[in-house]
Design an enzyme around this catalytic site. Structure first.
Site, PDB file in Angstrom:
ATOM      1  N   HIS A 365       0.804  -1.228   0.000  1.00  0.00           N
ATOM      2  CA  HIS A 365       0.000   0.000   0.000  1.00  0.00           C
ATOM      3  C   HIS A 365       0.835   1.275   0.000  1.00  0.00           C
ATOM      4  CE1 HIS A 365      -3.916  -1.974   0.962  1.00  0.00           C
ATOM      5  NE2 HIS A 365      -3.119  -2.872   1.507  1.00  0.00           N
ATOM      6  N   LYS A 562       0.391  14.438   1.148  1.00  0.00           N
ATOM      7  CA  LYS A 562      -0.995  14.674   0.731  1.00  0.00           C
ATOM      8  C   LYS A 562      -1.253  16.160   0.467  1.00  0.00           C
ATOM      9  CE  LYS A 562      -2.749  10.621   3.312  1.00  0.00           C
ATOM     10  NZ  LYS A 562      -3.408   9.778   2.298  1.00  0.00           N
ATOM     11  N   LYS A 668     -15.069   7.775  -3.201  1.00  0.00           N
ATOM     12  CA  LYS A 668     -16.322   8.064  -2.488  1.00  0.00           C
ATOM     13  C   LYS A 668     -16.899   9.385  -2.982  1.00  0.00           C
ATOM     14  CE  LYS A 668     -14.287   5.585   1.311  1.00  0.00           C
ATOM     15  NZ  LYS A 668     -13.387   5.718   2.463  1.00  0.00           N
TER      16      LYS A 668
HETATM   17  C1  26Q Z   1       3.196   0.508  10.567  1.00  0.00           C
HETATM   18  C2  26Q Z   1       4.099   0.194  11.582  1.00  0.00           C
HETATM   19  C3  26Q Z   1       3.902   0.648  12.873  1.00  0.00           C
HETATM   20  C4  26Q Z   1       2.753   1.389  13.147  1.00  0.00           C
HETATM   21  C5  26Q Z   1       1.849   1.681  12.141  1.00  0.00           C
HETATM   22  C6  26Q Z   1       2.078   1.251  10.847  1.00  0.00           C
HETATM   23  C7  26Q Z   1       1.122   1.579   9.771  1.00  0.00           C
HETATM   24  C8  26Q Z   1      -0.245   1.621  10.012  1.00  0.00           C
HETATM   25  C9  26Q Z   1      -1.125   1.962   9.013  1.00  0.00           C
HETATM   26  C10 26Q Z   1       1.564   1.869   8.500  1.00  0.00           C
HETATM   27  C11 26Q Z   1       0.660   2.205   7.485  1.00  0.00           C
HETATM   28  C12 26Q Z   1      -0.697   2.251   7.750  1.00  0.00           C
HETATM   29  C13 26Q Z   1      -1.702   2.620   6.751  1.00  0.00           C
HETATM   30  C14 26Q Z   1      -1.443   2.888   5.499  1.00  0.00           C
HETATM   31  C15 26Q Z   1      -2.498   3.325   4.569  1.00  0.00           C
HETATM   32  O1  26Q Z   1      -3.614   3.593   4.956  1.00  0.00           O
HETATM   33  N1  26Q Z   1      -2.189   3.372   3.274  1.00  0.00           N
HETATM   34  C16 26Q Z   1      -3.180   3.774   2.290  1.00  0.00           C
HETATM   35  O2  26Q Z   1      -3.819   2.598   1.828  1.00  0.00           O
HETATM   36  C17 26Q Z   1      -4.918   2.918   0.998  1.00  0.00           C
HETATM   37  C18 26Q Z   1      -5.616   1.625   0.642  1.00  0.00           C
HETATM   38  O3  26Q Z   1      -4.868   0.903  -0.273  1.00  0.00           O
HETATM   39  C19 26Q Z   1      -4.457   3.686  -0.226  1.00  0.00           C
HETATM   40  O4  26Q Z   1      -5.604   4.085  -0.939  1.00  0.00           O
HETATM   41  C20 26Q Z   1      -3.644   4.909   0.171  1.00  0.00           C
HETATM   42  O5  26Q Z   1      -3.113   5.524  -0.968  1.00  0.00           O
HETATM   43  C21 26Q Z   1      -2.549   4.505   1.131  1.00  0.00           C
HETATM   44  O6  26Q Z   1      -1.854   5.647   1.596  1.00  0.00           O
END
Ligand code: 26Q
Length: 820
Positions: A365, A562, A668
């Site tokens: 992602h 963003k 959306k």
């Molecule tokens: C990782 C390690 C430690 C703590 C937190 C994390 C962590 C948590 C959540 C790293 C990343 C995320 C979330 C990432 C995210 O939401 N990415 C988005 O994913 C969407 C669905 O595919 C895309 O549409 C977005 O472009 C992307 O930014």
């Protein structure tokens, strides 16, 4: 043998619903006093709806039992479900009867819906995507089970103090959760710490075992996931951590009562809180414990289920089971499945590896290098010694393969190694995911292409067949039918209700864009939705939007890439023009921002503060008010978006090209008839292609340009040549928006002026401002705007998560729906 499958018997009839409400008030909740009833209406209704879910859940399970069917497990550290009641009522087709029953009590559905807390078990896009996928899988009748964590505290609640973000814990379970069923009997045990030792088993074979461990129990809580009007209910299984019995006994008996209780906390803290970062916060041990806890408990669950029917014979395991890994977060599953198959079920390496690489699939992602997960070898070795051993072995065999394919290319071996060498050796989780999976996918066309040409190029050269794209989607039930009934109804009137299950059909409203009467009704609905949004902004921000102005919205996590900052610079530019009396061609505009910053991300928090300060200045200037308003909505979450996207005219999708993997908010908004101003990035590109250039406001540098540009990016030269940008920056620099706190925005100014600015804010400023001007002008032509708006909705078919999930099912999972 014919299976006896029960039928649903509970009626959706309004009298029956009313009867059940009374039954739950009296017998489930023990509320006998009519005065009490209002306060418990939400719970009673949830229980009434839940009864109907239960029947269908049982039926779905009955169908899946007995005959062997292939199943998919979606492993994710996040499921951002939002509220469940309205969605369940829609999917069970109970809307009319529920409304009537509530009317008997003098309530409306909207009233009680508002009271439900969001299940905020996710950060943003990735977590919400998992929730949309669960809805689509159930609606398509696909046997997909979600596995996640039941965080006691979800995403923090955001408020502002003097414009700065304050975080408060979200104790979402405090009033109980009517949607979950605890299933104690499926509790699993997860090992931590200890050491790995060789031993000879009873067949004389040399094996490894993981001993002296400190175990934690994983207790499953199941959430029902209803399909849309198809009598299907799938399962989302969320694990809660609990201390083991022996652990308690041992410590208690040693007499140290207080220490024993503290130890219990240590076990239970694993599922206490969601990490509020949407890009990785590296190295936290508790996070690693969460990841392994999820992977281990879920895999044990699936294997136990397998053993019930097949004993220790794993020959056909890969034929019936498939795991989709939502980013690298659950990727320890690769090593854990190896461990379970070898150490617990006596398979040899090659058999176990064959099964693992035939069952695992990994979704990426992000392209941001700083967001790629790495864990220090030292930490892994201490917390999960046996797992680290297996990772090393996977890597050794993999590097032998690389050496065989590219003899002598040591640099390539170093580049591709799962273990990054250096002063602090680290495990590269994405590489573990790629090596251990048969499929690796990105989430939009551009993103998937950039994975194979950039980040994962070496791996693509080795295994081109593993790499594929699955462009994201969102569920049209929640994101159109439920959140925008007005628009949904006129669409249904025009083309029938087929779009709710096959969004491709929504294309049929395109010709209605030429129908003046339809356009008028379309605008009427939009106006009603804008009224609702306006009311919310007044309530939450105390800012009054002008209904006739263009509602210009950017809601998403706050991150430099963003570029909420670019948006704010545009607002300041308009403010500057208006205050200088240069109002020719300015179209009244209401700008709405919303989103949370990771608590440790100082610059993101400063951007929030800037937005709030600018809004103070802009909104309190009566001369400006006629043209411009700015509001920052606190605590943006799933339920806010349900009001926001129907009432938006212009959707801001303005990330630096190549940085936003996909985006799903963009979908959306378009589905609800907003036009997009956006860069050539993520799924924006596919949206642009679907709606056509004339219905999309495209601006900014492209990925190809940026690489060259970066070498000679000179923000200060750009600023010097652009009077508008100069004035905007001067206003910030001279303290116009920070009268009492001079200099606080200096870090923001520095980031814009920095020749190394990775986000290219200065470089895209001019193109953004000019394109905003074009968008504003387009808005003044109501007919043209309405036409474009209809075309946006009409072109949104491809962005249904049903389409996405069918692509996963056909191309990765090889999964057939089991229709009832
Ligand atoms: C990782 C390690 C430690 C703590 C937190 C994390 C962590 C948590 C959540 C790293 C990343 C995320 C979330 C990432 C995210 O939401 N990415 C988005 O994913 C969407 C669905 O595919 C895309 O549409 C977005 O472009 C992307 O930014």
């Amino acid at each position: 043998m014919d299976k006896k499958i029960p039928e649903p018997v509970l009626s959706n009839d309004h009298q029956e619903v009313t009867k059940d409400l009374h039954r739950h008030f009296n017998f489930t909740l023990g509320r006998f006093d009519t005065d009490d009833i209002r306060g418990y209406m939400l719970t009673a209704m949830a229980l009434t709806v839940r009864d109907r879910l239960m029947e269908r859940w049982r039926i779905t399970k009955a169908h899946e039992q007995g005959d062997k069917i292939r199943k998919v497990y979606y492993l994710s550290l996040e499921f951002l479900l939002g509220r469940s009641l309205g969605n369940a009522i829609l999917n069970l087709n109970m809307q009319d009867s529920v409304r009537q029953a509530l009317a008997d009590f003098g309530c409306t559905l909207e009233d009680i819906e508002m009271e439900e807390k969001d299940a905020g078990l996710g950060n943003g896009g990735l977590g919400r995507l998992a929730a949309c996928f669960m809805d689509s899988c159930a609606s398509l009748g696909l046997p997909v089970i979600g596995y996640g964590i039941r965080y006691e505290y979800g995403m923090f609640q955001q408020s502002f103090q003097q414009g700065r973000q304050i975080e408060q814990p979200d104790h979402w379970l405090i009033a109980g959760n009517p949607w979950e069923i605890e299933r104690n009997n499926h509790t699993r045990r997860v090992k931590f710490y200890g050491r790995s030792e060789p031993f000879t088993n009873d067949k004389g074979k040399l094996c490894m075992r993981w001993v002296d461990t400190q175990d934690v129990l994983a207790v499953p809580y199941d959430m029902p996931i209803p399909g849309y009007k198809n009598n299907k209910v799938n399962t989302l299984r969320l694990w809660k951590a609990a201390a083991t019995e022996e652990f308690n006994l041992q410590e208690f008996n040693e007499g140290d009562y207080a220490d024993a209780v503290a130890q219990k906390n240590l076990a239970e803290e694993i599922t206490m809180v969601l990490y509020p970062n949407d890009s990785s916060e590296n190295g936290k041990e508790l996070r690693l414990r969460q990841q392994y806890f999820l992977a281990s408990a879920s895999l044990q669950d699936v294997i136990e289920d397998w053993i019930k029917d097949n004993g220790d014979n794993f020959e056909a395991f890969a034929q019936y089971n498939c795991f989709q890994l939502n980013d690298t977060h659950p990727t320890l599953a690769v090593a854990e499945l190896m461990r379970l198959l070898m150490d617990e079920h006596e398979l040899d390496w090659d058999k176990a590896w064959g099964i693992t690489t035939e069952t695992m699939a990994y979704t990426n992602h992000t392209l941001l290098p700083e967001a790629l997960e790495k864990w220090s070898v030292e930490l892994l070795g201490e917390l999960l010694p046996r797992i680290l051993e297996i990772v090393y072995e996977i890597n050794a065999r993999f590097l032998a393969l690389v050496a065989h394919r590219w003899p002598g290319d040591v640099d390539r071996q170093r580049r591709m190694s799962i273990i990054e060498e250096g002063t602090i050796p680290q495990v590269r989780m994405a590489y573990l995911g790629i090596v251990g999976s048969f499929s690796v996918n990105g989430v939009a066309a551009l993103h998937s292409k950039l994975l194979t040409t950039g980040l994962f190029k070496d791996f693509y050269e080795l295994w081109p067949e593993k790499f594929n794209n699955k462009t994201n989607g969102v569920t049209p039930r929640r994101w159109l039918a439920h959140c925008n009934r007005g628009l949904g109804d006129i669409v249904t009137e025009a083309i029938g209700p087929g779009w709710k299950t096959d969004l491709a059909e929504i294309e049929k409203i395109r010709p209605f864009a030429d129908d003046p009467e339809f356009r008028a009704r379309w605008l009427e609905v939009k106006r009603k939705n804008k009224e609702a949004l306006r009311a919310r902004v007044i309530r939450k921000c105390n800012v009054e939007f002008d209904l006739d102005s263009i509602f210009d919205v950017q809601v998403k996590r706050i991150h430099e890439y963003k570029r909420q900052l670019l948006n704010i610079l545009h607002v300041i530019h308009l403010y500057d023009r208006i205050t200088r009396g240069d109002v020719a061609g300015i179209v009244p505009r209401s700008v709405l921002l919303g989103g949370k910053a990771a608590p440790g991300y100082a610059l993101a928090k400063l951007i929030i503060k800037l937005a709030n300060n600018v809004s103070q200045v802009v909104n309190s200037d009566v001369l400006v008010a006629k043209y411009l308003r700015l509001a920052f909505l606190p605590n943006y979450r799933v339920k806010s978006m349900e009001v926001i996207c129907p009432g938006t005219d212009l959707s801001e999708q303005i990330s630096t090209a190549g940085k936003e993997a996909s985006g799903t908010g963009n979908m959306k908004f378009m589905m609800n008839g907003a036009l997009t101003i956006g860069t050539y990035d993520g799924a924006n590109i596919e949206i642009l292609e679907a709606v056509g250039e004339e219905n999309f406001f495209l601006f900014g540098l492209r990925v190809e340009d940026i690489a060259d540009y970066r070498m000679q990016n000179q923000p200060n030269a750009i600023i010097e040549q652009d009077e508008d940008l100069q004035r905007v920056l001067r206003l910030i620099e001279c303290g116009h928006f920070s009268m009492f706190e001079p200099g606080i925005f200096d870090p923001i100014i520095q980031s814009i002026r920095n020749p190394m600015d990775p986000w290219m804010v200065a470089a895209d400023f001019r193109s953004y401002i000019d394109t905003q001007h074009i968008a504003a002008e387009a808005f003044t032509d109501k007919d043209r705007w309405a036409r474009s708006s209809i075309i946006n909705t009409a072109a949104s078919g491809y962005f249904s998560s049903d389409r996405t999930i069918m692509d996963y099912a056909n191309e990765i999972w090889k999964l057939k729906s089991c229709k009832l």
